[in-house]
Design an enzyme around this catalytic site. Structure first.
Site, PDB file in Angstrom:
ATOM      1  CG  ASP A   1      39.572  42.039 -10.646  1.00 55.17           C
ATOM      2  OD1 ASP A   1      40.665  42.237 -10.084  1.00 55.17           O
ATOM      3  OD2 ASP A   1      38.696  42.929 -10.778  1.00 55.17           O
TER       4      ASP A   1
ATOM      5  CE  LYS B   1      41.523  48.531  -4.806  1.00 52.56           C
ATOM      6  NZ  LYS B   1      40.838  48.266  -6.062  1.00 52.56           N
TER       7      LYS B   1
ATOM      8  CD1 TRP C   1      35.741  46.348  -7.446  1.00 47.53           C
ATOM      9  CD2 TRP C   1      36.085  47.568  -9.290  1.00 47.53           C
ATOM     10  NE1 TRP C   1      36.130  47.600  -7.057  1.00 47.53           N
ATOM     11  CE2 TRP C   1      36.355  48.362  -8.157  1.00 47.53           C
ATOM     12  CE3 TRP C   1      36.225  48.127 -10.555  1.00 47.53           C
ATOM     13  CZ2 TRP C   1      36.756  49.701  -8.256  1.00 47.53           C
ATOM     14  CZ3 TRP C   1      36.628  49.448 -10.665  1.00 47.53           C
ATOM     15  CH2 TRP C   1      36.887  50.220  -9.533  1.00 47.53           C
TER      16      TRP C   1
HETATM   17  C1  PLP Z   1      40.249  48.504  -7.228  1.00 53.64           C
HETATM   18  C2  PLP Z   1      39.737  47.408  -8.069  1.00 53.64           C
HETATM   19  C3  PLP Z   1      39.747  47.478  -9.478  1.00 53.64           C
HETATM   20  C4  PLP Z   1      40.067  48.758 -10.212  1.00 53.64           C
HETATM   21  O1  PLP Z   1      41.317  48.897 -10.523  1.00 53.64           O
HETATM   22  P1  PLP Z   1      41.885  50.209 -11.285  1.00 53.64           P
HETATM   23  O2  PLP Z   1      43.322  50.002 -11.081  1.00 53.64           O
HETATM   24  O3  PLP Z   1      41.312  51.417 -10.612  1.00 53.64           O
HETATM   25  O4  PLP Z   1      41.461  50.106 -12.693  1.00 53.64           O
HETATM   26  C5  PLP Z   1      39.346  46.371 -10.176  1.00 53.64           C
HETATM   27  N1  PLP Z   1      38.929  45.257  -9.557  1.00 53.64           N
HETATM   28  C6  PLP Z   1      38.878  45.170  -8.221  1.00 53.64           C
HETATM   29  C7  PLP Z   1      38.401  43.922  -7.578  1.00 53.64           C
HETATM   30  C8  PLP Z   1      39.276  46.243  -7.438  1.00 53.64           C
HETATM   31  O5  PLP Z   1      39.229  46.158  -6.109  1.00 53.64           O
END
Ligand code: PLP
Length: 365
Positions: A175, A199, A103
């Site tokens: 993020d 999550k 990511w």
């Molecule tokens: C799941 C995840 C994403 C992706 O998010 P989407 O909503 O599918 O675009 C981005 N960053 C991290 C760290 C993730 O775990």
């Protein structure tokens, strides 16, 4: 009673049962409106109350100072990979990226699409397949960076920053999709924080973001309207129709977090869960082989480990499923087992998993 499984999916992931039960109870008639919350105008006072309560809960749970705006955005974490550099990296501005997993790398790649060489990768552990985080001396900060981007929890590789990178005053951007609110933390070093909700917070598609006022000031006015952070901040995330139902579910999750006693209590639970699971892995390190090599870097949210053979891995997943535990198959490129134990996973559920692991090794070790 609905039969519920123990859910170890990496995302979308399990939500706290009381948050779902509340949604069920309110589904057909939300607070005597005779409608579900999905069917109410987003300009109506009933929805407005939910929207503002969700924002207030974010501020309360994270102790957010007044110089931050809470935003609800759409397009998931991935949209923020692009929206962030589009807003900030104009007029020749530069930014630094720390690449610690898939990511984090995607975030960097999107920034390169937007800003070319002005997006710089300043540290990466990719050559070691992201099995650890970079040490402070491996991170070469540029003093001219408008921000330093990192990913607090690497969902796929199972590493997590317990202390954040030191930047000497350059705003951090993170993020936090897979560990937002796993504990209390100080938001003040951050110019911008974003988290896809699926999550730890609620349904997919929705993004919770925090933006500091000085960072907001730096944002571009020249982008299409929907892409401007300034517009979403000015309009209290009601520029267009927001994902009302997703925000409502997030409200339920956060209200439940508060009822539990807040993020301090959630933190303690998460530490207990990590101690139980890593305790079992370390005790049987010859059988359950962890992916992350540096103990301090281990994630409290996503735990990757490998069994001696593919056959045993398949058997482990199948038997766990028979015992009511789902979502344990490792990420497709990595294989093995991944246990995702976000806030909604309880201590007793991890105790159940650990008993199963102990019993599995007695029969197969
Ligand atoms: C799941 C995840 C994403 C992706 O998010 P989407 O909503 O599918 O675009 C981005 N960053 C991290 C760290 C993730 O775990």
């Amino acid at each position: 009673m609905a039969k519920r499984v123990i859910n170890f999916y990496a995302g979308p992931a399990g939500l706290p049962l009381p948050a779902l039960e509340r949604a069920r109870a309110e589904m057909l008639d939300f607070e005597n409106t005779g409608m579900s919350v999905m069917e109410i105008s987003h300009r109506a006072k009933e929805y407005d109350a939910v929207h503002n309560e969700a924002i207030a809960l974010v501020k309360e749970l994270l102790n957010v100072p007044d110089n931050y705006k809470v935003l609800f955005l759409q397009g998931g974490g991935n949209m923020q990979f692009a929206m962030l550099p589009m807003n900030i990296l104009h007029s020749g501005r530069k930014a630094d990226y720390i690449v610690t997993g898939s990511w984090a790398k995607k975030a960097y790649k999107e920034a390169v699409i937007v800003a070319g060489d002005n997006a710089r990768c300043i540290a990466s552990t990719e050559s070691e397949k992201f099995c650890r985080l970079p040490r402070p001396e491996e991170i070469k900060l540029n003093p001219d960076a408008a921000y330093v981007h990192f990913c607090t929890n690497n969902t796929i590789y199972g590493t997590q920053w317990k202390t954040f990178p030191e930047t000497g005053g350059i705003p951090l951007v993170a993020d936090m999709s897979s560990d937002m609110m796993w504990r209390p933390f100080d938001v003040k070093p951050f110019g911008f924080i974003y988290a896809g909700a699926q999550k730890n917070l609620g349904p997919s598609g929705l993004v919770l973001a925090l933006i500091r006022d000085d960072f907001l000031e730096m944002c571009s006015d020249k982008l299409p309207t929907m892409l401007r952070y300034k517009i979403h901040a000015e309009k209290n995330s009601l520029f267009n129709t927001p994902p009302c139902f997703s925000i409502y579910i997030l409200r339920n999750v956060l209200a439940y977090n508060k009822q539990l006693g807040g993020l301090g209590v959630i933190h303690e639970n998460n530490l207990k869960k990590a101690e139980l699971l890593y305790g079992c892995i370390d005790k049987h390190a010859g059988f359950y082989k962890p992916w992350v090599t540096v103990k301090e870097d281990r994630s409290t949210m996503n735990v990757d480990f490998f069994l001696p053979t593919e056959e045993l891995t398949a058997k482990f997943i199948a038997e766990a499923k028979q015992n009511g535990m789902v979502g344990l198959k490792g990420y497709r490129d990595l294989g093995g087992i991944r246990v995702s134990m976000y806030n909604a996973v309880t201590v007793p559920q991890i105790e159940t998993l650990v008993s199963f692991m102990e019993e599995f090794i007695r029969r197969n070790g």
